[in-house]
Design a protein around this motif. Structure first.
Motif, mmCIF file in Angstrom:
data_model
loop_
_atom_site.group_PDB
_atom_site.id
_atom_site.type_symbol
_atom_site.label_atom_id
_atom_site.label_comp_id
_atom_site.label_asym_id
_atom_site.label_seq_id
_atom_site.Cartn_x
_atom_site.Cartn_y
_atom_site.Cartn_z
ATOM 1 N N SER A 83 11.279 16.552 -18.912
ATOM 2 C CA SER A 83 10.169 16.324 -17.749
ATOM 3 C C SER A 83 10.071 14.549 -17.595
ATOM 4 O O SER A 83 9.333 14.224 -16.977
ATOM 5 C CB SER A 83 9.073 17.163 -18.027
ATOM 6 N N LEU A 84 9.942 14.426 -18.783
ATOM 7 C CA LEU A 84 9.417 12.667 -18.729
ATOM 8 C C LEU A 84 10.421 12.012 -18.281
ATOM 9 O O LEU A 84 9.872 10.341 -17.947
ATOM 10 C CB LEU A 84 8.985 12.968 -20.299
ATOM 11 N N LEU A 85 11.682 12.338 -18.841
ATOM 12 C CA LEU A 85 12.719 11.852 -18.062
ATOM 13 C C LEU A 85 12.359 11.666 -16.581
ATOM 14 O O LEU A 85 12.853 10.413 -15.662
ATOM 15 C CB LEU A 85 14.260 12.238 -18.203
ATOM 16 N N ALA A 86 12.352 12.729 -15.572
ATOM 17 C CA ALA A 86 12.339 12.599 -14.721
ATOM 18 C C ALA A 86 11.389 11.694 -14.457
ATOM 19 O O ALA A 86 10.990 11.272 -12.562
ATOM 20 C CB ALA A 86 11.901 14.492 -14.395
ATOM 21 N N LEU A 87 10.063 11.907 -14.943
ATOM 22 C CA LEU A 87 8.528 10.738 -14.140
ATOM 23 C C LEU A 87 9.047 9.476 -14.450
ATOM 24 O O LEU A 87 8.705 9.008 -13.217
ATOM 25 C CB LEU A 87 7.611 11.129 -15.092
ATOM 26 N N ASN A 88 9.363 8.907 -15.419
ATOM 27 C CA ASN A 88 10.393 7.598 -15.890
ATOM 28 C C ASN A 88 10.693 6.971 -14.615
ATOM 29 O O ASN A 88 11.055 5.789 -14.214
ATOM 30 C CB ASN A 88 10.199 7.019 -17.152
ATOM 31 N N SER A 89 12.366 7.916 -14.675
ATOM 32 C CA SER A 89 13.341 7.652 -13.846
ATOM 33 C C SER A 89 12.281 7.852 -11.570
ATOM 34 O O SER A 89 13.019 6.989 -11.456
ATOM 35 C CB SER A 89 14.603 9.125 -13.546
ATOM 36 N N GLY A 90 11.043 8.834 -11.499
ATOM 37 C CA GLY A 90 10.978 9.068 -10.132
ATOM 38 C C GLY A 90 10.524 7.623 -10.178
ATOM 39 O O GLY A 90 10.480 6.844 -8.929
ATOM 40 N N PHE A 146 0.540 -1.347 -0.053
ATOM 41 C CA PHE A 146 0.452 -0.413 0.163
ATOM 42 C C PHE A 146 0.792 1.199 0.041
ATOM 43 O O PHE A 146 1.287 2.287 -0.423
ATOM 44 C CB PHE A 146 -0.952 -0.298 1.263
ATOM 45 N N VAL A 147 2.238 1.319 1.244
ATOM 46 C CA VAL A 147 2.793 2.632 0.850
ATOM 47 C C VAL A 147 3.252 3.042 -0.509
ATOM 48 O O VAL A 147 3.694 3.746 -0.804
ATOM 49 C CB VAL A 147 3.675 2.071 2.588
ATOM 50 N N ALA A 148 3.872 1.535 -1.450
ATOM 51 C CA ALA A 148 4.620 1.944 -2.344
ATOM 52 C C ALA A 148 3.735 2.376 -3.581
ATOM 53 O O ALA A 148 4.156 3.253 -4.102
ATOM 54 C CB ALA A 148 5.480 0.174 -2.775
ATOM 55 N N VAL A 149 2.590 1.710 -3.293
ATOM 56 C CA VAL A 149 2.095 2.869 -4.263
ATOM 57 C C VAL A 149 1.011 3.604 -4.365
ATOM 58 O O VAL A 149 1.113 4.547 -4.910
ATOM 59 C CB VAL A 149 0.464 1.279 -4.659
ATOM 60 N N ALA A 150 0.739 4.079 -2.717
ATOM 61 C CA ALA A 150 0.855 5.365 -2.995
ATOM 62 C C ALA A 150 1.567 6.507 -3.255
ATOM 63 O O ALA A 150 1.302 7.495 -3.504
ATOM 64 C CB ALA A 150 0.089 5.363 -1.301
ATOM 65 N N LEU A 151 2.508 6.138 -3.169
ATOM 66 C CA LEU A 151 4.015 6.840 -3.328
ATOM 67 C C LEU A 151 3.954 6.953 -4.532
ATOM 68 O O LEU A 151 4.552 7.972 -5.341
ATOM 69 C CB LEU A 151 5.148 6.104 -2.676
ATOM 70 N N TYR A 152 4.139 5.231 -4.996
ATOM 71 C CA TYR A 152 3.805 5.949 -7.155
ATOM 72 C C TYR A 152 2.681 6.858 -7.427
ATOM 73 O O TYR A 152 3.082 7.360 -8.256
ATOM 74 C CB TYR A 152 3.725 4.901 -7.114
ATOM 75 N N VAL A 153 1.783 6.143 -6.663
ATOM 76 C CA VAL A 153 0.663 7.204 -7.092
ATOM 77 C C VAL A 153 0.815 8.603 -7.221
ATOM 78 O O VAL A 153 0.667 9.511 -7.489
ATOM 79 C CB VAL A 153 -0.764 7.059 -7.369
ATOM 80 N N ALA A 154 1.148 8.881 -5.788
ATOM 81 C CA ALA A 154 1.087 10.905 -5.676
ATOM 82 C C ALA A 154 2.793 11.291 -5.693
ATOM 83 O O ALA A 154 1.719 12.648 -6.752
ATOM 84 C CB ALA A 154 1.742 10.186 -4.267
ATOM 85 N N PHE A 155 3.912 10.597 -6.251
ATOM 86 C CA PHE A 155 4.588 10.807 -7.481
ATOM 87 C C PHE A 155 4.181 11.228 -8.704
ATOM 88 O O PHE A 155 4.468 12.424 -9.334
ATOM 89 C CB PHE A 155 5.835 10.102 -7.434
ATOM 90 N N THR A 156 3.487 9.999 -9.246
ATOM 91 C CA THR A 156 2.599 10.406 -10.976
ATOM 92 C C THR A 156 1.626 11.495 -10.348
ATOM 93 O O THR A 156 2.429 13.077 -12.035
ATOM 94 C CB THR A 156 2.329 9.264 -11.163
ATOM 95 N N PHE A 157 0.660 11.241 -10.276
ATOM 96 C CA PHE A 157 0.174 13.157 -10.336
ATOM 97 C C PHE A 157 1.158 14.484 -10.097
ATOM 98 O O PHE A 157 0.098 15.233 -10.834
ATOM 99 C CB PHE A 157 -1.076 12.704 -9.025
ATOM 100 N N TYR A 158 1.563 14.321 -8.625
ATOM 101 C CA TYR A 158 2.289 15.676 -8.915
ATOM 102 C C TYR A 158 2.902 15.749 -10.335
ATOM 103 O O TYR A 158 3.216 16.999 -11.034
ATOM 104 C CB TYR A 158 3.553 15.319 -7.793
#
Length: 603
Positions: free
Chosen positions: A263-270, A188-200
């Motif tokens: 910016s896409l590089l930053a998204l995919n890398s994160g 849950f923590v990993a998915v929540a971090l992933y979703v929050a990072f992706t949206f931001y």
């Protein structure tokens, strides 16, 4: 350009106030979805079957590995049953997914069809002013993007977002039941971090995406504009200037695309870092469990497979989130068209127009398109049954406005327009317009054959009826001169036929409609003298036994009218026959003298 910016800001403000959300969209789309409830339920069953197969795959892999582990089995044999089970699950996950798509695509396409048709019909109900104020290309793009937005939202909400959330929940439950709650919590923590990072990051990236799209559009527009003006470029020897200007646009596009890529590089890398950390930590926990004899190697492989399986659909989360937002905006624009109320409406229980004679009367009609700029000021006149009334006057006197008001494209501000004693606002628009036919100044044809353009006057007409009006409009000789006859395509907006031929087609179309009231709106103003003479003869034949209203610029075309009105500043300045008006030595006589002088000079 300032005006365009103001309009754009105003439109954006309206859009924000009417912004849709997923709940509103679901409520709007639900009737269209539930119309195929059988297919929807079968698609949901196929979805569940596909997800069940997908969730069982890592467990089947665990069974295979554990069966091959010598530390767990004294005799290691080929786990044929487990291998066949794994293969069946792999096939089932794909097969049931395809069945789901096939079943639900019918629902999606039906919804797109119904909504698109509803918008199309609604646009035809809106008043003329709406269509004059809006760009037709923009409206068609709103409809196209809106229907595509429906497809995207229905498919991704049903087949991507909801199933992924369900899968995350089920995997967490499996981890908690088979291992410990720490695995579920970490998931849950990993998915929540992933979703929050992706949206931001997606929100942050949107400005670069918009900048790149705008730069692309500007570059393309500049190239097209330059090529369309090829002759002008050559006239002024400006090839080098055009090259430099185009290169400036390309440089801006290149810079914008670079920002977009970074910016896409930053998204995919994160995203990759979050996935790697989560899987590494989970695998470390599982590996420690294997060393402590609490887990098997199969469990280790199963944990890895589940985590990879979870994050594969989440890889598309940024794209899906961005596309959902875009689809909601597109759908909002299209539904905004449906929210537009028609300004010209039939009254409740409005009767059909009864037309025993065809007498037209304008009674003290006042009208303006914009406040403070009156077009008609207390206009009054009568067209008796079977009479030919001509209306002349300078540009802007309100001549063509009379035809638009008679068709009730606009409602007058005061006064009344009556046909056989019936106020046109009290009868249905359909019956009113069915009783009137017009030969316009600029006949616009559909990009179909000559015959189909004529048949448009009465789509259910027989072949014999079409042939008859072709003869009556003196089109036979022209049609016979064409290799493909009346099946010849006229081109977009009728550009492949001359002005005189277009007017003959318009006359044939009006003849086929068979309306008792006729309007000729400067029907010969764009023709040469030879074409004008031929068309005038055809118009005279058409006007026989009809009440006709002729709006004219060339006075020579209306000398046979029963009555002529001279318009000035939205009112009737003079009235009478051609000879009577010449004898008055007023406005009409002045116009006649000017046109005769111009004719003599031209000769």
């Amino acid at each position: 350009m300032r005006g365009m910016g103001t309009v754009a800001k105003r439109a954006d403000a309206v859009k924000q106030s009417e912004a849709l959300n997923l709940k509103q969209t679901a409520e709007y789309m639900w009737p269209y979805i539930w119309a195929f409830k059988g297919r929807v339920l079968l698609a949901l069953a196929a979805l569940l079957a596909a997800k069940a197969a997908t969730l069982y795959l890592p467990y089947a892999l665990k069974l295979i590995i554990d069966d091959l582990d010598p530390s767990l089995n004294s005799v290691v044999t080929l786990p044929l049953a487990f291998l066949l089970f794994y293969g069946a699950l792999r096939f089932g996950s794909v097969f049931f997914g395809e069945v789901r798509d096939a079943l639900f695509s019918r629902v999606t396409e039906h919804a797109m069809r119904k909504v698109g048709l509803r918008v199309f019909n609604h646009l035809h109900q809106l008043e003329l002013s709406f269509h004059l104020d809006r760009q037709t290309g923009g409206i068609s793009r709103d409809i196209e993007r809106g229907t595509n937005g429906i497809s995207f939202l229905m498919r991704f909400l049903m087949f991507n977002i909801v199933p992924t959330l369900l899968e995350i929940l089920l995997v967490a439950v499996i981890f908690a039941l088979l291992f410990s709650y720490w695995y579920a919590l970490l998931t849950f923590v990993a998915v929540a971090l992933y979703v929050a990072f992706t949206f931001y990051v997606t929100e942050w990236r949107n400005k670069y995406i918009r900048e790149a799209n705008q730069a692309d559009s500007a570059t393309n527009s500049r190239a097209v504009d330059s090529l369309l003006n090829y002759e002008t470029v050559k006239y002024f020897n400006n090839e080098a200037y055009e090259e430099r200007t185009y290169d400036q646009f390309l440089a801006h596009w290149e810079t914008a695309k670079l920002k977009n890529r970074m910016s896409l590089l930053a998204l995919n890398s994160g995203q990759a870092l979050i996935i790697a950390l989560a899987i590494t930590l989970m695998m470390w926990m599982a590996a420690q469990g294997v060393l402590d004899k609490e887990l098997t190697l199969g469990d280790l492989a199963m944990v890895n497979a589940y985590m990879l399986q979870l994050f594969i659909p989440l890889n598309f989360l940024g794209f899906v989130y961005r596309e959902i937002r875009r689809s909601l905006t597109d759908l909002e624009n299209m539904l905004g068209l449906l929210k537009k109320e028609a300004a010209i409406k039939d009254k409740a229980q409005a009767p059909q127009l009864q037309l025993p004679q065809g007498r037209i009367e304008f009674k003290q009609v006042h009208f303006s398109y914009q406040p403070g700029r009156p077009i008609l000021n207390g206009l009054s006149f009568v067209v008796e049954p079977g009479q030919k009334l001509a209306i002349v006057g300078a540009s802007g006197a309100g001549k063509s406005t009379i035809a638009r008001l008679l068709y009730r494209f606009y409602d007058i501000h005061s006064g009344a327009i009556e046909i056989d004693g019936q106020d046109i606002r009290d009868v249905t628009q359909h019956s009113l317009r069915q009783s009137i036919a017009i030969v316009p100044q600029d006949t616009v044809l559909f990009n179909t054959s000559i015959r189909e353009n004529i048949r448009y006057g009465k789509p259910d007409a027989s072949e014999a009826e079409v042939d008859q009006v072709i003869k009556m409009a003196h089109l036979e000789a022209f049609i016979q001169s064409l290799p493909q006859g009346d099946q010849t395509l006229v081109g977009e907006r009728g550009l492949k036929v001359s002005g005189g031929e277009k007017q003959r087609i318009a006359i044939a179309r009006v003849l086929l409609k068979g309306s008792p009231i006729l309007i000729f709106d400067e029907a010969t103003s764009a023709l040469d003298s030879n074409s004008e003479a031929a068309i005038l003869q055809a118009l005279a034949e058409l006007a026989e036994h009809h009440t006709s209203l002729v709006i004219a610029h060339r006075l020579s075309t209306i000398i046979d009218a029963d009555n002529i009105l001279v318009m000035h500043q939205g009112a009737v300045a003079e009235a009478g026959t051609h000879q009577q008006l010449l004898a008055k030595q007023g406005l009409y006589a002045q116009l006649w003298a000017k046109q005769q002088e111009a004719k003599i000079k031209a000769e």
